[in-house]
Design a protein around this motif. Structure first.
Motif, mmCIF file in Angstrom:
data_model
loop_
_atom_site.group_PDB
_atom_site.id
_atom_site.type_symbol
_atom_site.label_atom_id
_atom_site.label_comp_id
_atom_site.label_asym_id
_atom_site.label_seq_id
_atom_site.Cartn_x
_atom_site.Cartn_y
_atom_site.Cartn_z
ATOM 1 N N ALA A 201 0.831 -1.200 0.000
ATOM 2 C CA ALA A 201 0.000 0.000 0.000
ATOM 3 C C ALA A 201 0.867 1.251 0.000
ATOM 4 C CB ALA A 201 -0.933 0.006 1.211
ATOM 5 N N ASP A 202 0.225 2.377 -0.300
ATOM 6 C CA ASP A 202 0.874 3.680 -0.285
ATOM 7 C C ASP A 202 0.604 4.320 1.072
ATOM 8 O OD1 ASP A 202 2.044 6.091 -0.762
ATOM 9 O OD2 ASP A 202 0.737 6.682 -2.415
ATOM 10 N N LEU A 203 1.660 4.551 1.843
ATOM 11 C CA LEU A 203 1.496 5.100 3.185
ATOM 12 C C LEU A 203 0.981 6.527 3.156
ATOM 13 C CD1 LEU A 203 1.893 4.637 6.223
ATOM 14 C CD2 LEU A 203 4.253 5.406 5.964
ATOM 15 N N ARG A 204 1.243 7.273 2.088
ATOM 16 C CA ARG A 204 0.838 8.676 2.032
ATOM 17 C C ARG A 204 -0.571 8.868 1.488
ATOM 18 N NH1 ARG A 204 5.829 10.592 -1.486
ATOM 19 N NH2 ARG A 204 5.122 8.714 -2.554
ATOM 20 N N ARG A 205 -1.263 7.793 1.113
ATOM 21 C CA ARG A 205 -2.617 7.933 0.584
ATOM 22 C C ARG A 205 -3.580 8.266 1.708
ATOM 23 N NH1 ARG A 205 -5.096 2.743 -2.115
ATOM 24 N NH2 ARG A 205 -5.068 2.128 0.083
ATOM 25 N N ARG A 206 -4.450 9.218 1.457
ATOM 26 C CA ARG A 206 -5.419 9.636 2.458
ATOM 27 C C ARG A 206 -6.492 8.561 2.609
ATOM 28 N NH1 ARG A 206 -4.866 15.128 3.476
ATOM 29 N NH2 ARG A 206 -6.924 15.165 4.446
ATOM 30 N N THR A 207 -6.792 8.215 3.855
ATOM 31 C CA THR A 207 -7.735 7.131 4.128
ATOM 32 C C THR A 207 -8.886 7.566 5.021
ATOM 33 O OG1 THR A 207 -6.364 6.422 6.005
ATOM 34 C CG2 THR A 207 -5.964 5.357 3.870
ATOM 35 N N GLU A 208 -8.992 8.866 5.363
ATOM 36 C CA GLU A 208 -10.089 9.266 6.237
ATOM 37 C C GLU A 208 -11.409 9.220 5.466
ATOM 38 O OE1 GLU A 208 -8.346 13.029 4.475
ATOM 39 O OE2 GLU A 208 -7.630 11.196 5.437
ATOM 40 N N LEU A 209 -12.478 9.017 6.210
ATOM 41 C CA LEU A 209 -13.800 8.939 5.610
ATOM 42 C C LEU A 209 -14.300 10.336 5.264
ATOM 43 C CD1 LEU A 209 -15.476 6.308 7.951
ATOM 44 C CD2 LEU A 209 -14.526 5.942 5.674
ATOM 45 N N PRO A 210 -15.041 10.461 4.177
ATOM 46 C CA PRO A 210 -15.568 11.787 3.836
ATOM 47 C C PRO A 210 -16.624 12.225 4.836
ATOM 48 C CG PRO A 210 -16.470 10.125 2.370
ATOM 49 C CD PRO A 210 -15.417 9.436 3.194
ATOM 50 N N ARG A 211 -16.703 13.526 5.050
ATOM 51 C CA ARG A 211 -17.686 14.092 5.960
ATOM 52 C C ARG A 211 -18.963 14.402 5.179
ATOM 53 N NH1 ARG A 211 -15.762 19.074 9.467
ATOM 54 N NH2 ARG A 211 -14.382 17.388 10.198
ATOM 55 N N LEU A 212 -20.036 13.731 5.541
ATOM 56 C CA LEU A 212 -21.313 13.899 4.859
ATOM 57 C C LEU A 212 -22.155 14.927 5.615
ATOM 58 C CD1 LEU A 212 -22.142 10.155 4.083
ATOM 59 C CD2 LEU A 212 -20.974 11.832 2.648
ATOM 60 N N ARG A 213 -22.496 15.997 4.952
ATOM 61 C CA ARG A 213 -23.300 17.050 5.570
ATOM 62 C C ARG A 213 -24.779 16.825 5.234
ATOM 63 N NH1 ARG A 213 -20.138 21.100 7.516
ATOM 64 N NH2 ARG A 213 -17.977 21.141 6.778
ATOM 65 N N SER A 214 -25.609 17.137 6.197
ATOM 66 C CA SER A 214 -27.049 16.950 6.013
ATOM 67 C C SER A 214 -27.630 18.095 5.186
ATOM 68 C CB SER A 214 -27.741 16.883 7.376
ATOM 69 O OG SER A 214 -27.528 18.090 8.091
ATOM 70 N N LEU A 215 -28.655 17.777 4.424
ATOM 71 C CA LEU A 215 -29.368 18.755 3.617
ATOM 72 C C LEU A 215 -30.750 18.965 4.227
ATOM 73 C CD1 LEU A 215 -28.447 17.511 0.018
ATOM 74 C CD2 LEU A 215 -27.364 19.315 1.351
ATOM 75 N N ARG A 216 -31.082 20.235 4.511
ATOM 76 C CA ARG A 216 -32.352 20.568 5.136
ATOM 77 C C ARG A 216 -33.186 21.433 4.195
ATOM 78 N NH1 ARG A 216 -30.697 22.037 11.436
ATOM 79 N NH2 ARG A 216 -29.643 20.056 11.873
ATOM 80 N N ILE A 217 -34.468 21.186 4.218
ATOM 81 C CA ILE A 217 -35.410 21.978 3.423
ATOM 82 C C ILE A 217 -36.123 22.928 4.379
ATOM 83 C CG2 ILE A 217 -37.419 21.902 1.918
ATOM 84 C CD1 ILE A 217 -36.556 19.116 1.065
#
Length: 707
Positions: free
Chosen positions: A260-276
């Motif tokens: 594997a590539d040690l410098r590859r980013r592995t954090e999960l994306p931050r999902l923002r909520s959508l409000r109406i």
């Protein structure tokens, strides 16, 4: 208690995971926790990535690590291995110079003795001719020959001594250049340590695991294959060529290898909520707190000292004084009225200009303090009857009298309102700090010479430790090492998958930036020996090994050393082999298996009016096995292929077409195979052929004879 007085724990390197580039190191430290819970784990290299530090408590469920940060310390360094090597090089260099000097003096003596020759006395005009004493000439010649013989014998001894001294010096210089970078060649050693704050530890002994990433480590796979003639299985040993220059020696460490590539980013994306509905302001980040106002007032004493030091000298550049500026060189200035006297008194202002408020140190400008600036407004001009004073906006309190002059490093103003000093509107809406602003341990308090609102406020560090940057630069040089023969980088051969290989035993890899071999372990593979020949191209039989990967991990591409019957045969290139895949490794010609091929062409006509030419190609192949074991031979032939409707090809042989997708390699169109088992000392004959039918008035390109 400060970090400098924290309780120190010595650590030992336990395991290392080497990635395609870089490594993840794991250290263990054990000790008793002091009352304040702060300990310092020493032994970390300077090249570590500060953002990769992780720590956890092992075997103590109720204890946790509340804080972990990297700190750098310095201490005197004793004479280590590099220092001893350096002293040895200096000693050998002096010895070599001394031997070279003795050799040069010996050469001088030889030249002096060689120049000896008889010189007759000067002959006067009236003197008769004298006879030359031959015995004296011969005695002188014998003396010169004997002396030169001894001198040349000594010269040979000195040449040999000089050769040995230069060889020892070369070896010592090479050892010094290859010395481990774990011991720096300086008198003062700077080392990194992890300062940890533990909660719930009490006074019991606990074990802490510290993990960090370092650059400067690479690896490539290599293999060692051993088999015997006649066996269907062999032993494939996975090895790895590892090079590292991380600044610490890996001695007795458990090593794992990953693609594997040690410098590859592995954090999960931050999902923002959508409000109406109605828009709502974004919530402030957790842990964020705005910096208080009035931080620029921390440097009022500094401003006063700067004013007092500059009061006894004529400024060489425009200096802000009160609400106007005076050029001490030309006497011209811009002000709203007469200026108070200063030593030495400057010339009065030549022209009047609108009142301009001086800059507030820290970046706030204008007639009122800005956000995060000085809350007292103590840098405005003092009020007087002869000078108009800048007033604050309606609804704000008046500014306090000025007590200090702006630093001398402020830039000179220009006519009009300068952009650098123009008032800026305070930010609106909730703060939007980035990740760097939330890293409180990396924030730095800006000094009195900062501008643009940065004075007295906390900002992320502008520059990293240059020593650590240099260590990482040196560590990154191992990525440019020339690869061993047939070696392939793991990321190039791994493709879209990632695997990890754990070494079976601890290994030693010094931090010298050169390749070292690490044994990983045995890999179970299927193995069979096949003999392949293409007699139409070359009447030689080649031995090959067909390897099948019976494991759940892929075999990466790399060099494989083949040992047959406990004798080294060759080093070949092994391609990437997926789980369940096959590949063929060539072993070279097999002289004990012979092949002979003969062909015959018979041309005739057929058809109702003899309008078709029949080209009958016949192939005869003979095989002979002179080995003491039975062998499997694959004979490859090729029949012509055509896309012309007027040309028809009919085969007459016992060969077969290769099955698509099942063999270890792809075959060209028209390939035909004979597979035959030859007993020990046996022979066989193979007959085949094909007919090519073309119109009588045509001929094949290149001639009708195809074999």
């Amino acid at each position: 208690m400060t970090a400098g007085t924290a309780h120190e724990w010595a650590s030992a390197l336990d395991s290392v995971v080497v990635y395609a580039q870089g490594a993840l190191c794991r250290r263990l430290a054990r000790g008793s926790v002091p009352a304040d819970g702060r300990v310092r784990v020493t032994g970390l290299p300077r090249s570590l990535d500060r953002g990769s530090l992780r720590a956890r408590v092992v075997g103590a469920p109720g204890v946790r690590v509340a804080e972990a940060r990297v700190e750098v310390g310095a201490e005197p360094l004793g004479a280590g291995p590099p220092e001893a090597l350096r002293s040895e090089v200096e000693r050998l260099r002096e010895d070599c110079a001394a031997v070279r000097g003795r050799r040069d003096r010996q050469l001088g003596l030889i030249e002096e003795v060689r120049a000896l020759r008889p010189v007759p006395p000067a002959r006067r005009r009236d003197d008769p001719h004298r006879r030359t004493p031959v015995d004296a000439w011969l005695e002188l010649s014998d003396f010169v020959d004997e002396r030169l013989t001894r001198l040349h014998r000594r010269l040979r001894e000195l040449d040999e001594e000089l050769r040995r001294a230069e060889h020892e010096l070369t070896v010592a210089v090479d050892r010094l250049s290859r010395a481990s970078t774990a011991s720096p060649p300086v008198r003062v050693e700077t080392s990194s340590s992890a300062v940890l704050t533990l909660d719930g530890a009490g006074d019991a002994d606990i074990e802490v695991e510290v993990e960090y990433g370092v650059p400067g480590a690479v690896w490539v796979p290599a293999y060692h294959l051993t088999y015997r003639h006649g066996d269907d299985t062999g032993r494939l040993l996975l090895r790895a060529s590892v090079a590292q220059r991380t600044g610490e020696d890996w001695s007795g460490v458990r090593i794992a290898l990953a693609t594997a590539d040690l410098r590859r980013r592995t954090e999960l994306p931050r999902l923002r909520s959508l409000r109406i509905g109605r828009a709502q302001p974004a919530p402030a980040p957790s842990g964020w707190r705005e910096q208080p106002a009035g931080l620029a007032g921390l440097f009022s004493g500094y401003d006063t000292a700067v004013t007092r030091r500059g009061a006894n000298a004529v400024p060489a550049a425009p200096v802000p004084v009160g609400a106007g500026f005076v050029d001490g060189t030309t006497g011209a200035g811009s002000a709203s009225g007469p200026l108070p006297p200063l030593p030495p008194p400057p010339a009065p202002a030549a022209h009047a200009a609108p009142p301009v408020a001086p800059p507030v140190p820290g970046g706030a400008s204008g007639p009122f303090p800005q956000a995060f600036g000085s809350g007292t407004g103590d840098h405005l001009a003092p009020p007087s009857a002869s000078r108009p004073v800048a007033r604050p906006r309606t609804g704000t309190r008046p500014a306090a009298p000025a007590r200090a002059q702006a630093p001398a490093s402020a830039p000179p103003p220009v006519s009009g309102a300068p952009a650098a000093y123009a008032p800026t509107a305070p930010p609106t809406g909730p703060p939007q700090p980035d990740d760097a602003a939330l890293d409180y341990s990396a924030l730095v308090l800006r000094g009195p010479d900062e501008r643009d609102g940065r004075r007295g406020r906390l900002f992320p560090g502008s520059a990293e430790d240059p020593v650590a940057v240099e260590y990482r630069r040196r560590a990154g040089t191992v990525a440019a090492l020339p690869l061993p023969e047939h070696a392939v980088r793991p990321r190039e051969s791994a493709g879209s998958f990632d695997h990890r290989f754990d070494a079976a035993a601890p290994a030693d890899v010094p931090s010298d930036g050169t390749w070292h071999t690490v044994t990983v372990g045995d890999i179970p593979v299927g193995l069979r020996t096949e003999y392949v020949c293409v007699p139409s191209v070359e009447q030689t039989v080649y031995a090959t090994l067909v390897l099948s990967n019976n494991t759940g991990q892929a075999l990466l591409a790399g060099p494989v050393e083949v040992v047959v019957n406990e004798a080294f045969l060759l080093t070949a290139a092994l391609p990437t082999l997926a789980p369940g895949g096959l590949c063929r490794v060539g072993l070279g010609p097999a002289e004990a298996v012979g092949v002979t091929r003969r062909t015959n062409l018979h041309e005739s006509t057929s058809g109702l009016r003899n309008n078709i030419t029949v080209l009958d190609h016949r192939v005869h192949v003979e095989l002979a096995n002179r080995l003491a074991v039975p062998v499997s031979v694959e004979v490859r032939e090729r029949v012509p292929v055509t896309s012309d409707a007027d040309v028809r090809i009919e085969e007459r042989a016992g060969w077969t077409a290769p099955e698509g997708g099942t063999g270890p390699e792809d075959h060209t169109p028209g390939t035909r195979l004979w597979r035959i088992e030859l007993p020990a000392g046996g022979s066989a004959a193979l007959d085949g052929g094909y007919e090519i039918r073309i119109p009588a008035g045509k001929a094949l390109n290149g001639g009708n004879r195809r074999s």
